[in-house]
Design an enzyme around this catalytic site. Structure first.
Site, PDB file in Angstrom:
ATOM      1  CE  LYS A 128      -3.871   1.678   2.804  1.00 14.55           C
ATOM      2  NZ  LYS A 128      -4.508   1.488   4.253  1.00 14.55           N
ATOM      3  CB  SER A 210      -7.939   3.219   3.014  1.00 10.40           C
ATOM      4  OG  SER A 210      -6.910   2.621   3.997  1.00 10.40           O
ATOM      5  CB  THR A 231      -7.126   3.586  11.075  1.00 10.58           C
ATOM      6  OG1 THR A 231      -5.792   3.973  10.376  1.00 10.58           O
ATOM      7  CG2 THR A 231      -7.227   4.469  12.296  1.00 10.58           C
ATOM      8  N   GLY A 233     -11.044  -0.517   9.601  1.00 12.80           N
ATOM      9  CA  GLY A 233     -11.754  -1.445   8.519  1.00 12.80           C
ATOM     10  C   GLY A 233     -10.817  -1.404   7.344  1.00 12.80           C
ATOM     11  CB  SER A 234      -7.971   0.480   6.041  1.00 12.58           C
ATOM     12  OG  SER A 234      -8.684   1.704   5.844  1.00 12.58           O
TER      13      SER A 234
END
Ligand SMILES: *[C@@H]1O[C@H](CO)[C@@H](O)[C@H](O)[C@H]1NC(C)=O
Ligand SMILES: *[C@@H]1O[C@H](CO)[C@@H](O)[C@H](O)[C@H]1NC(C)=O
Ligand SMILES: *[C@@H]1O[C@H](CO)[C@@H](O)[C@H](O)[C@H]1NC(C)=O
Ligand SMILES: *[C@@H]1O[C@H](CO)[C@@H](O)[C@H](O)[C@H]1NC(C)=O
Ligand SMILES: *[C@@H]1O[C@H](CO)[C@@H](O)[C@H](O)[C@H]1NC(C)=O
Ligand SMILES: *[C@@H]1O[C@H](CO)[C@@H](O)[C@H](O)[C@H]1NC(C)=O
Ligand SMILES: CC(=O)N[C@H]1CO[C@H](CO)[C@@H](O)[C@@H]1O
Length: 568
Positions: A128, A210, A231, A233-234
């Protein structure tokens, strides 16, 4: 090179030399070799299909000399080329590592000489774009923003140091929801630099975020494995939307040093992969203490080999709770009813696997998660402090941005790059910029988060019902209780939206739900229960094999395979 490292290196060179001269001068030796290579040819397993290939399959082929890491890099680069901007335009990948081929060649030579360093030796991994890599290698670290383009980070992120030491090859940087979705009300999977990424299971479907690009790339084999960050759900959500296995580790297992921050209380780095086995292999490499992230100093003394958790009977005799109130209520979660239908089936499977399902096992704090603003207070306050510190630590930033305030201005000054129609919002930035540091309200919110997530939340219910874990569908409010206390979540495939699901909107360019788009099942537990949760996820994954039930839509499946690049 240390003396002992040098000595063992010299010894290996000597042995290799002796072995070579023996086989040349000894007729039995060379006959034997020929026989062995014929046998190897005959017994050679077919080349792994890169759509699904596991780390262990790739490692077996590398060890057997069927293909090299150079071949793997070439094949993954070609697969990315097919679908990233071309074809369906999935926009999963921001940058390729221009040094990957030369790094692969060095690791191939080392494998021949001294064998592999770890199960990740020579294995390509996509990161990422908020995970820092030294600029001299050729890649940017930008969280998707032009405000960081060309910036020079002081050093590799802590997890990247561990990956390199284990012999992994950074394949490139993945697109993401810009700033890990902490800019404002902007669609998942969009960044200024990468544009709108999309799901490979239905044209223009939301990949979630994300860690969007990591999820898309893992789902169709654009890389062997990937890393995301969470943080709230990402990792869990892109794992869920893309038919994958993901680990959101307990905050403190994996270093956040060198990762573009939101909040030290909640940020964590973890694997997004096609199987629990791959995820456990990656976590075993990236977990560990880092003096540059003092939260890691709280972790258990020894990092376990997480692959030891991969036991098909892991659920036998365990007690798994279902926090039904709020978290399974569609009118609160907004979930399509088909998710709960699949979830009820999953509970039967978990029972079949020998677990006692305690249902309901409600969190006293459940309703408060719908209205509580405590998490927002903590994140808004932390983000400004930590992002400003991140900017200050950069060796260079050509955009001139040195603070959150300047970043907001930069975006407004560059609307074509950073605020195209439908992607203008900066409300999280603005709310964070308005905070004034750590005061009584902030510490009160932190304490309330502990209460909500732990003492009136996950730990309360685990103790009350003597549970080993909780289970929920991944979409919905699932991630919040774990997020606010830094607890782990393990996610595996659960099902797919039916073909007649009502297609909804997820942003100016994306839809959700949509036919065939996947959703996942999450196991949650207390701090540092990751090892046990991995076992539960693995037992469920192996029993159901849901990932294999459905593939991406045809145009989103790259066709390049190893046989297309070997020897070319
Ligand atoms: C960053 O991105 C720019 C623009 O795409 C590119 O020219 C550059 O080579 C990349 N890498 C680094 C380290 O700046
Ligand atoms: C961690 O380090 C930060 C600064 O680097 C410091 O402010 C904080 O008190 C430290 N926390 C712990 C738990 O040591
Ligand atoms: C689900 O939530 C709605 C809205 O808060 C509430 O009215 C309803 O009673 C809840 N349903 C259940 C079964 O708890
Ligand atoms: C924070 O959580 C506490 C405890 O649940 C709650 O009473 C309070 O209203 C919450 N504060 C905010 C600002 O949401
Ligand atoms: C703490 O700061 C915030 C802004 O960051 C402000 O809204 C709040 O009122 C302050 N609390 C106290 C107790 O001063
Ligand atoms: C989709 O099909 C199922 C099974 O045939 C049916 O139960 C359901 O009501 C349908 N849903 C919609 C939104 O049409
Ligand atoms: C690797 C790759 O294809 N990167 C592309 C990502 O998207 C941006 C914006 O379209 C392109 O400039 C990159 O080349």
């Amino acid at each position: 090179m240390s003396i002992s490292r040098w000595l063992s290196f010299a010894l290996v060179v000597l042995c290799a030399h002796l072995a070579r001269s023996f086989s040349v001068s000894n007729p039995f030796g060379s006959l034997g070799n020929r026989f062995n290579s014929l046998a190897a040819l005959r017994a050679a397993p077919p080349l792994p299909d890169l759509y699904e290939a596991s780390v262990l399959e790739l490692q077996a082929g590398l060890d057997a000399g069927q293909f090299t890491s150079v071949d793997l890099i070439k094949a993954y680069f070609a697969r990315i080329e097919e679908v990233n901007i071309n074809g369906p335009g999935l926009r999963a990948v921001l940058e390729l590592n221009p040094s990957a081929l030369s790094e692969a060649a060095v690791l191939d030579a080392e494998r021949k000489l001294t064998g592999k360093r770890s199960e990740l030796h020579g294995i390509p991994i996509l990161l990422k774009d908020n995970i820092g890599t030294i600029a001299s290698e050729g890649m940017n670290t930008t969280a998707g923003s032009f405000g960081l383009l060309g910036s020079i980070v002081p050093e590799d992120a802590g997890v990247v140091k561990r990956l390199r030491a284990a012999g992994a090859i950074i394949l490139g940087k993945a697109n993401l929801s810009e700033w890990a979705h902490f800019r404002g009300n902007v669609a998942s999977g969009w960044s200024g630099r990468g544009g709108q990424s999309s799901n490979a299971y239905f044209p223009h479907a939301d990949p979630c975020g994300s860690s969007s690009g990591s999820g898309i790339a893992a789902s169709i084999g654009l890389s062997a494995v990937t890393l995301g960050t969470e943080t709230d759900g990402s990792i869990t959500c892109p794992t869920s939307h893309n038919n994958l296995a993901g680990i959101k580790p307990t905050v403190g297992w994996t270093s956040r040093a060198g990762v573009i921050p939101i909040s030290e209380h909640q940020d964590t780095v973890g694997p997004i992969t096609r199987s629990m086995t791959d995820a456990a292999i990656v976590l075993s490499v990236i977990a560990g203490k880092d003096p540059n992230d003092n939260f890691t100093l709280a972790q258990p003394a020894v990092v376990p080999d997480f692959t030891q958790a991969l036991n098909k009977d892991a659920l036998k005799g365990k007690r798994i709770g279902v926090p039904r109130r709020v978290f399974l209520n569609d009118s609160i979660t907004g979930n399509d009813p088909s998710i709960n239908v699949a979830f009820e089936q999953a509970l039967l499977t978990i029972k079949e696997l020998g677990a006692t399902v305690v249902d309901p096992a409600d969190l006293p704090s459940a309703e408060e998660f719908v209205t509580s603003n405590n998490e927002t207070i903590v994140l808004n306050t932390d983000f400004k402090v930590q992002l400003n510190a991140y900017f200050q630590a950069l060796l260079k930033n050509p955009s001139g941005v040195r603070s959150l305030a300047e970043l907001i201005q930069f975006d407004n000054d560059n609307p074509t790059l950073e605020e195209p129609a439908g992607f203008e919002d900066q409300s999280d930035f603005i709310a964070s910029e308005a905070t004034t540091g750590f005061n009584a309200t902030y510490f009160g919110a932190l304490a309330a988060d502990h209460e909500l997530g732990s003492t009136q939340g996950i730990d309360f219910v685990l103790e009350k019902f003597n549970l080993d874990a909780l289970v929920l569908p991944a979409p919905g409010f699932t991630t919040a209780p774990a997020a606010v206390v830094g607890y782990p979540i393990i996610t595996v495939p659960l099902g797919f939206f039916p073909d007649n699901v009502t297609i909804g909107s997820a942003g100016p360019e994306t839809v959700y739900p949509a036919p065939g788009v996947p959703f996942g099942l999450s196991f949650l537990g207390t701090a540092f229960s990751d090892f046990d949760l991995i076992g539960f996820g693995y037992a469920y994954e192996q029993k159901t094999q849901t990932r294999l039930a459905r593939k991406a839509f045809p145009a989103a499946i790259p066709t390049t395979q190893l046989q297309d690049v070997i020897g070319k």
